[in-house]
Design a protein around this motif. Structure first.
Motif, PDB file in Angstrom:
ATOM      1  N   THR A   4      48.379  29.235  58.893  1.00 11.62           N
ATOM      2  CA  THR A   4      47.341  29.160  59.726  1.00 11.62           C
ATOM      3  C   THR A   4      46.609  27.908  59.843  1.00 11.62           C
ATOM      4  O   THR A   4      45.683  27.618  60.737  1.00 11.62           O
ATOM      5  CB  THR A   4      46.337  30.385  59.799  1.00 11.62           C
ATOM      6  OG1 THR A   4      45.685  30.225  58.505  1.00 11.62           O
ATOM      7  CG2 THR A   4      47.207  31.640  59.821  1.00 11.62           C
ATOM      8  N   GLY A   5      46.891  27.194  58.811  1.00 10.94           N
ATOM      9  CA  GLY A   5      45.825  25.975  58.871  1.00 10.94           C
ATOM     10  C   GLY A   5      44.510  26.060  57.989  1.00 10.94           C
ATOM     11  O   GLY A   5      43.700  25.100  57.751  1.00 10.94           O
ATOM     12  N   ARG A   6      44.422  27.426  57.623  1.00  9.19           N
ATOM     13  CA  ARG A   6      42.911  27.623  57.239  1.00  9.19           C
ATOM     14  C   ARG A   6      43.084  27.682  55.560  1.00  9.19           C
ATOM     15  O   ARG A   6      44.081  27.885  54.909  1.00  9.19           O
ATOM     16  CB  ARG A   6      42.561  29.000  57.501  1.00  9.19           C
ATOM     17  CG  ARG A   6      42.386  29.364  58.832  1.00  9.19           C
ATOM     18  CD  ARG A   6      41.984  30.743  59.578  1.00  9.19           C
ATOM     19  NE  ARG A   6      41.835  30.876  60.542  1.00  9.19           N
ATOM     20  CZ  ARG A   6      41.685  31.978  61.483  1.00  9.19           C
ATOM     21  NH1 ARG A   6      41.476  33.019  60.713  1.00  9.19           N
ATOM     22  NH2 ARG A   6      41.514  31.940  62.502  1.00  9.19           N
ATOM     23  N   SER A   7      41.779  27.344  54.817  1.00  5.81           N
ATOM     24  CA  SER A   7      41.792  27.214  53.530  1.00  5.81           C
ATOM     25  C   SER A   7      40.801  28.195  52.913  1.00  5.81           C
ATOM     26  O   SER A   7      39.493  27.400  52.738  1.00  5.81           O
ATOM     27  CB  SER A   7      41.467  25.774  53.189  1.00  5.81           C
ATOM     28  OG  SER A   7      42.715  25.060  53.748  1.00  5.81           O
ATOM     29  N   PRO A   8      40.998  29.373  53.008  1.00  8.95           N
ATOM     30  CA  PRO A   8      39.749  30.228  52.597  1.00  8.95           C
ATOM     31  C   PRO A   8      39.316  30.030  51.296  1.00  8.95           C
ATOM     32  O   PRO A   8      38.201  30.557  50.944  1.00  8.95           O
ATOM     33  CB  PRO A   8      40.481  31.751  52.797  1.00  8.95           C
ATOM     34  CG  PRO A   8      41.807  31.648  52.509  1.00  8.95           C
ATOM     35  CD  PRO A   8      42.200  30.101  53.147  1.00  8.95           C
ATOM     36  N   LYS A   9      39.930  29.349  50.309  1.00  2.00           N
ATOM     37  CA  LYS A   9      39.528  29.189  48.897  1.00  2.00           C
ATOM     38  C   LYS A   9      38.675  27.942  48.892  1.00  2.00           C
ATOM     39  O   LYS A   9      38.307  27.476  47.713  1.00  2.00           O
ATOM     40  CB  LYS A   9      40.609  29.258  47.848  1.00  2.00           C
ATOM     41  CG  LYS A   9      41.047  30.788  47.796  1.00  2.00           C
ATOM     42  CD  LYS A   9      41.921  30.987  46.863  1.00  2.00           C
ATOM     43  CE  LYS A   9      42.497  32.505  46.597  1.00  2.00           C
ATOM     44  NZ  LYS A   9      43.297  32.606  45.597  1.00  2.00           N
ATOM     45  N   ASP A  10      38.451  27.235  49.921  1.00  9.99           N
ATOM     46  CA  ASP A  10      37.839  26.151  50.112  1.00  9.99           C
ATOM     47  C   ASP A  10      36.403  26.077  50.532  1.00  9.99           C
ATOM     48  O   ASP A  10      35.743  25.240  51.225  1.00  9.99           O
ATOM     49  CB  ASP A  10      38.552  24.919  50.933  1.00  9.99           C
ATOM     50  CG  ASP A  10      39.749  24.420  49.897  1.00  9.99           C
ATOM     51  OD1 ASP A  10      39.874  24.727  48.830  1.00  9.99           O
ATOM     52  OD2 ASP A  10      40.619  23.892  50.452  1.00  9.99           O
ATOM     53  N   LYS A  11      36.057  27.277  50.812  1.00 11.37           N
ATOM     54  CA  LYS A  11      34.597  27.722  51.314  1.00 11.37           C
ATOM     55  C   LYS A  11      33.691  27.853  50.274  1.00 11.37           C
ATOM     56  O   LYS A  11      33.915  28.714  49.471  1.00 11.37           O
ATOM     57  CB  LYS A  11      34.692  28.747  52.291  1.00 11.37           C
ATOM     58  CG  LYS A  11      33.554  29.298  52.953  1.00 11.37           C
ATOM     59  CD  LYS A  11      33.947  30.505  54.063  1.00 11.37           C
ATOM     60  CE  LYS A  11      32.867  31.138  54.643  1.00 11.37           C
ATOM     61  NZ  LYS A  11      32.974  32.169  55.308  1.00 11.37           N
ATOM     62  N   PHE A  12      32.550  27.043  50.514  1.00  8.50           N
ATOM     63  CA  PHE A  12      31.354  27.031  49.405  1.00  8.50           C
ATOM     64  C   PHE A  12      30.179  27.180  50.126  1.00  8.50           C
ATOM     65  O   PHE A  12      29.765  26.547  50.990  1.00  8.50           O
ATOM     66  CB  PHE A  12      31.333  25.820  48.417  1.00  8.50           C
ATOM     67  CG  PHE A  12      32.679  25.767  47.608  1.00  8.50           C
ATOM     68  CD1 PHE A  12      32.576  26.306  46.331  1.00  8.50           C
ATOM     69  CD2 PHE A  12      33.692  25.079  48.117  1.00  8.50           C
ATOM     70  CE1 PHE A  12      33.729  26.197  45.783  1.00  8.50           C
ATOM     71  CE2 PHE A  12      34.902  25.110  47.317  1.00  8.50           C
ATOM     72  CZ  PHE A  12      35.007  25.524  46.116  1.00  8.50           C
ATOM     73  N   ASN A  29      36.567  35.171  45.971  1.00  7.72           N
ATOM     74  CA  ASN A  29      37.191  34.321  46.121  1.00  7.72           C
ATOM     75  C   ASN A  29      37.009  33.466  47.483  1.00  7.72           C
ATOM     76  O   ASN A  29      37.577  32.237  47.562  1.00  7.72           O
ATOM     77  CB  ASN A  29      38.481  34.785  46.015  1.00  7.72           C
ATOM     78  CG  ASN A  29      39.032  35.258  44.862  1.00  7.72           C
ATOM     79  OD1 ASN A  29      38.495  34.636  43.650  1.00  7.72           O
ATOM     80  ND2 ASN A  29      39.878  36.119  44.701  1.00  7.72           N
ATOM     81  N   VAL A  30      36.583  33.985  48.472  1.00  2.00           N
ATOM     82  CA  VAL A  30      36.395  33.205  49.829  1.00  2.00           C
ATOM     83  C   VAL A  30      35.056  32.738  49.996  1.00  2.00           C
ATOM     84  O   VAL A  30      35.058  31.510  50.273  1.00  2.00           O
ATOM     85  CB  VAL A  30      36.800  34.254  51.136  1.00  2.00           C
ATOM     86  CG1 VAL A  30      36.348  33.711  52.327  1.00  2.00           C
ATOM     87  CG2 VAL A  30      38.227  35.094  50.970  1.00  2.00           C
ATOM     88  N   ASN A  31      33.975  33.500  49.800  1.00  2.00           N
ATOM     89  CA  ASN A  31      32.672  32.754  49.754  1.00  2.00           C
ATOM     90  C   ASN A  31      32.333  32.514  48.358  1.00  2.00           C
ATOM     91  O   ASN A  31      31.695  33.278  47.499  1.00  2.00           O
ATOM     92  CB  ASN A  31      31.711  33.821  50.529  1.00  2.00           C
ATOM     93  CG  ASN A  31      31.951  34.195  51.838  1.00  2.00           C
ATOM     94  OD1 ASN A  31      32.285  33.154  52.675  1.00  2.00           O
ATOM     95  ND2 ASN A  31      32.133  35.243  52.037  1.00  2.00           N
ATOM     96  N   GLN A  32      32.469  31.358  48.155  1.00  4.82           N
ATOM     97  CA  GLN A  32      32.178  31.069  46.723  1.00  4.82           C
ATOM     98  C   GLN A  32      30.692  30.168  46.324  1.00  4.82           C
ATOM     99  O   GLN A  32      30.441  29.539  47.381  1.00  4.82           O
ATOM    100  CB  GLN A  32      33.325  29.737  46.078  1.00  4.82           C
ATOM    101  CG  GLN A  32      34.733  30.579  46.131  1.00  4.82           C
ATOM    102  CD  GLN A  32      35.757  29.473  45.686  1.00  4.82           C
ATOM    103  OE1 GLN A  32      35.807  28.917  44.500  1.00  4.82           O
ATOM    104  NE2 GLN A  32      36.734  29.200  46.604  1.00  4.82           N
ATOM    105  N   PRO A  33      30.064  30.582  45.395  1.00  2.67           N
ATOM    106  CA  PRO A  33      28.746  29.827  45.271  1.00  2.67           C
ATOM    107  C   PRO A  33      28.670  28.453  45.074  1.00  2.67           C
ATOM    108  O   PRO A  33      29.750  28.070  44.051  1.00  2.67           O
ATOM    109  CB  PRO A  33      28.183  30.763  44.296  1.00  2.67           C
ATOM    110  CG  PRO A  33      29.182  31.136  43.262  1.00  2.67           C
ATOM    111  CD  PRO A  33      30.323  31.506  44.331  1.00  2.67           C
TER     112      PRO A  33
END
Length: 83
Positions: A4-12, A29-33
């Motif tokens: 999909t081109g999405r990087s859910p683990k790159d969201k901070f 894992n998706v919304n990382q502090p």
């Protein structure tokens, strides 16, 4: 999905204890502090980058459909097609 081109683990997101974000964001894992100090360093780096450019492209828009709860958002890019 994988393509999909999405990087859910790159969201901070900056997590500041005692605020709505610390209590209402689903952290994991998706919304990382991220600490505010890290955000400030990254912001300074981005500002320095765009200050060194001859031009950039800006898009001002909104997040959310309901006028009562929507929020303003600004995207700044090097290339127009990224918007």
């Amino acid at each position: 999905g994988i393509f999909t081109g999405r990087s859910p683990k790159d969201k901070f997101i900056v997590k500041k204890e005692g605020t709505q974000s610390s209590e209402n964001v689903w952290w994991g894992n998706v919304n990382q502090p991220m600490k505010a100090e890290v955000f400030d360093e990254l912001m300074d780096e981005a500002i320095a980058h765009y200050n060194s450019q001859d031009k950039c492209y800006v898009f001002d828009g909104f997040v959310g459909a309901a006028p009562g709860s929507r929020r303003k958002i600004r995207f700044v890019h090097d290339l127009a097609w990224q918007q």
